[in-house]
Design a protein around this motif. Structure first.
Motif, PDB file in Angstrom:
ATOM      1  N   ALA A  28      48.912  41.116  55.663  1.00 19.39           N
ATOM      2  CA  ALA A  28      49.518  42.343  55.134  1.00 19.39           C
ATOM      3  C   ALA A  28      48.893  42.740  53.800  1.00 19.39           C
ATOM      4  CB  ALA A  28      51.026  42.153  54.974  1.00 19.39           C
ATOM      5  N   ASN A  29      48.411  41.751  53.036  1.00 21.31           N
ATOM      6  CA  ASN A  29      47.798  42.043  51.739  1.00 21.31           C
ATOM      7  C   ASN A  29      46.577  42.953  51.843  1.00 21.31           C
ATOM      8  OD1 ASN A  29      49.544  40.493  49.990  1.00 21.31           O
ATOM      9  ND2 ASN A  29      48.674  38.664  50.940  1.00 21.31           N
ATOM     10  N   TYR A  32      48.418  46.858  52.158  1.00 21.51           N
ATOM     11  CA  TYR A  32      49.407  47.451  51.256  1.00 21.51           C
ATOM     12  C   TYR A  32      48.855  48.656  50.494  1.00 21.51           C
ATOM     13  CZ  TYR A  32      52.488  43.365  51.843  1.00 21.51           C
ATOM     14  OH  TYR A  32      53.313  42.393  52.359  1.00 21.51           O
ATOM     15  N   ALA A 153      52.800  46.478  57.074  1.00 23.69           N
ATOM     16  CA  ALA A 153      52.362  46.540  55.673  1.00 23.69           C
ATOM     17  C   ALA A 153      52.424  47.952  55.109  1.00 23.69           C
ATOM     18  CB  ALA A 153      50.942  45.986  55.543  1.00 23.69           C
ATOM     19  N   ARG A 154      51.942  48.936  55.868  1.00 17.34           N
ATOM     20  CA  ARG A 154      51.879  50.309  55.350  1.00 17.34           C
ATOM     21  C   ARG A 154      53.269  50.891  55.090  1.00 17.34           C
ATOM     22  NH1 ARG A 154      48.193  50.009  59.582  1.00 17.34           N
ATOM     23  NH2 ARG A 154      45.998  50.074  58.980  1.00 17.34           N
ATOM     24  N   ALA A 157      54.956  49.044  52.137  1.00 19.02           N
ATOM     25  CA  ALA A 157      54.359  49.436  50.852  1.00 19.02           C
ATOM     26  C   ALA A 157      54.882  50.800  50.404  1.00 19.02           C
ATOM     27  CB  ALA A 157      52.836  49.457  50.961  1.00 19.02           C
ATOM     28  N   THR A 161      57.229  51.242  47.080  1.00 15.89           N
ATOM     29  CA  THR A 161      56.693  52.116  46.032  1.00 15.89           C
ATOM     30  C   THR A 161      57.680  53.224  45.669  1.00 15.89           C
ATOM     31  OG1 THR A 161      54.420  51.650  46.699  1.00 15.89           O
ATOM     32  CG2 THR A 161      54.771  53.658  45.429  1.00 15.89           C
ATOM     33  N   TRP A 166      54.221  51.430  42.535  1.00 15.97           N
ATOM     34  CA  TRP A 166      53.222  50.760  43.375  1.00 15.97           C
ATOM     35  C   TRP A 166      52.953  49.315  42.970  1.00 15.97           C
ATOM     36  CZ3 TRP A 166      48.779  48.767  41.339  1.00 15.97           C
ATOM     37  CH2 TRP A 166      48.321  49.278  40.106  1.00 15.97           C
ATOM     38  N   ILE A 169      54.955  46.173  44.942  1.00 18.56           N
ATOM     39  CA  ILE A 169      54.595  45.555  46.224  1.00 18.56           C
ATOM     40  C   ILE A 169      53.643  44.381  46.015  1.00 18.56           C
ATOM     41  CG2 ILE A 169      52.674  47.168  46.715  1.00 18.56           C
ATOM     42  CD1 ILE A 169      55.094  45.571  49.279  1.00 18.56           C
ATOM     43  N   SER A 173      54.605  40.514  46.778  1.00 18.49           N
ATOM     44  CA  SER A 173      53.749  39.754  47.688  1.00 18.49           C
ATOM     45  C   SER A 173      53.219  38.478  47.025  1.00 18.49           C
ATOM     46  CB  SER A 173      52.585  40.618  48.175  1.00 18.49           C
ATOM     47  OG  SER A 173      51.832  39.912  49.145  1.00 18.49           O
TER      48      SER A 173
END
Length: 395
Positions: A28-29, A32, A153-154, A157, A161, A166, A169, A173
């Motif tokens: 997922a990193n 994001y 993830a999207r 994020a 946010t 922002w 996130i 994580s």
């Protein structure tokens, strides 16, 4: 210390679940930052024309890791390699959460990609844990976790946010990844390979493996085409949803959540691959990817029906890509345990390059010809895979 089970032992279900969650959290990193390019660029004073570097450098870091770190799992103890890679990710996440400098953030983004290849060390590790007759099922279950991480993830994020900015996130994580690293260090069985080569020989063997292993080459190219179409779709569809359907950022996040349903194909594909259905299912996955792009053109004017068809297209495309990914990994992992880390690195690098090409072509095509131009390029990718598929000998 725990040692890896022998081939005759069954993998405990909780280890498979842990590996699936770990892969999802780690991968997922990579994603994001994709929906946050605007606010990150504004806050770090990165020119909008260069904002694409936020995603590009993460991808470059990932490919470098696939080619130079993942092969190490055929050389050194796997658990230590995973935890070391996660340490790089944690440092990069903390740096990203604290910085307001563009160059510093871009460096952190690249390191984030580099260390996130820990997920691609854990997938062949899971294959080592599994017996031959259950390998597809175990890999499918682990990959479903990884794919859920990519797909969630999207929207996550975007939601985080909206609530806290922002940086939140990346800070969140970092905490979760640190807890995961500690857990994996304590509970994963050790797996120490018996290498017949040194590191330099391992790296030089990557091209040789791609050149000589027809199964690896074919599976990598199939997935490069499908992942290219997937990356193009998810790069362009938020722009199309906003302009064509006037969806808000929250609406786009909900659309992305709907696509998560496609991850269900991964464990199903793994089980069916264990029964010898790999070739048939590969053709089906490619055909589903083709149909998914065609669905978006059945009703051209903006309406509830055309938006619904786009949702179905997203789910179908995600199913095709996730299912074919597991089929490919099931096939390449049968090439031999001594080369499993390297073939996984080559496989992932090739198809990730396909994804980067898809993203770049999608953005370019959309700027010139909107969804019509972008979707035609997206459609051409699984069509190319289908043509290549028809050259495969029926074994």
């Amino acid at each position: 210390m725990n040692n890896i089970p022998t081939e005759t032992q069954k993998v405990p279900a909780w280890i498979t679940l842990l590996l699936a969650i770990a892969c999802g959290v780690i991968v997922a990193n990579l994603y994001y930052a994709q929906p946050l390019v605007g606010p990150i660029s504004a806050d770090t004073h990165l020119p909008l024309a260069s904002a694409g570097l936020i995603v590009t450098l993460t991808q470059i870091g990932y490919v470098v890791g696939l080619l130079f770190i993942v092969p190490l799992c055929d050389l050194i103890e796997n658990r230590r390699l995973v935890v070391s890679s996660l340490a790089v990710v944690i440092c990069a996440l903390v740096a990203a959460a604290l910085t307001h400098d563009a160059l510093f953030f871009l460096a952190a983004a690249m390191l984030m990609g580099l260390g996130s290849v820990a997920a691609q060390i854990l997938v062949p590790y899971a294959a080592h844990l599994a017996t031959e007759e259950r390998r597809g099922q175990v890999v499918g279950n682990v990959m479903s976790g990884l794919l859920l991480g990519i797909m969630l993830a999207r929207p996550i994020a975007s939601f985080v946010t909206d609530l806290w900015g922002w940086q939140a996130i990346f800070a969140l994580s970092a905490v979760i990844t640190a807890a995961l690293a500690v857990l994996l260090a304590f509970v994963l069985p050790k797996r120490t390979p018996s290498p017949a080569m040194n590191y330099g020989e391992l790296l030089s063997s990557l091209w040789s493996l791609f050149k000589t292993k027809a199964v690896l080459r074919r599976r990598a190219l199939y997935q490069a085409c499908l992942f290219g179409a997937f990356s193009l779709f998810w790069t362009v569809i938020p722009l199309w949803l906003a302009s064509h359907f006037q969806l808000s950022q929250q609406g786009i996040a909900l659309f992305a959540l709907a696509g998560v349903a496609g991850a269900v194909a991964a464990p199903i594909a793994g089980r069916l691959a264990d029964k010898g259905w790999t070739r048939l299912l590969t053709g089906l996955a490619i055909m589903i990817a083709i149909v998914s792009f065609l669905l978006t053109h059945i009703v051209e004017e903006p309406s509830t029906l055309s938006l619904g068809l786009s949702v179905v297209a997203a789910i179908a495309l995600d199913m095709a890509v996730s299912g074919n990914l597991v089929l490919g990994q099931r096939a390449i992992y049968s090439l031999g345990s001594e080369i499993r880390g390297r073939v996984n690195g080559v496989f992932m690098a090739v198809f990730f390059i396909g994804g980067a090409i898809g993203s770049a072509l999608g953005g370019w095509a959309y700027s010139y010809g909107s969804w019509m131009a972008a979707s035609m390029i997206g459609l051409s990718m699984p069509v190319a895979a289908l043509i290549y598929y028809f050259t495969e000998k029926n074994h």
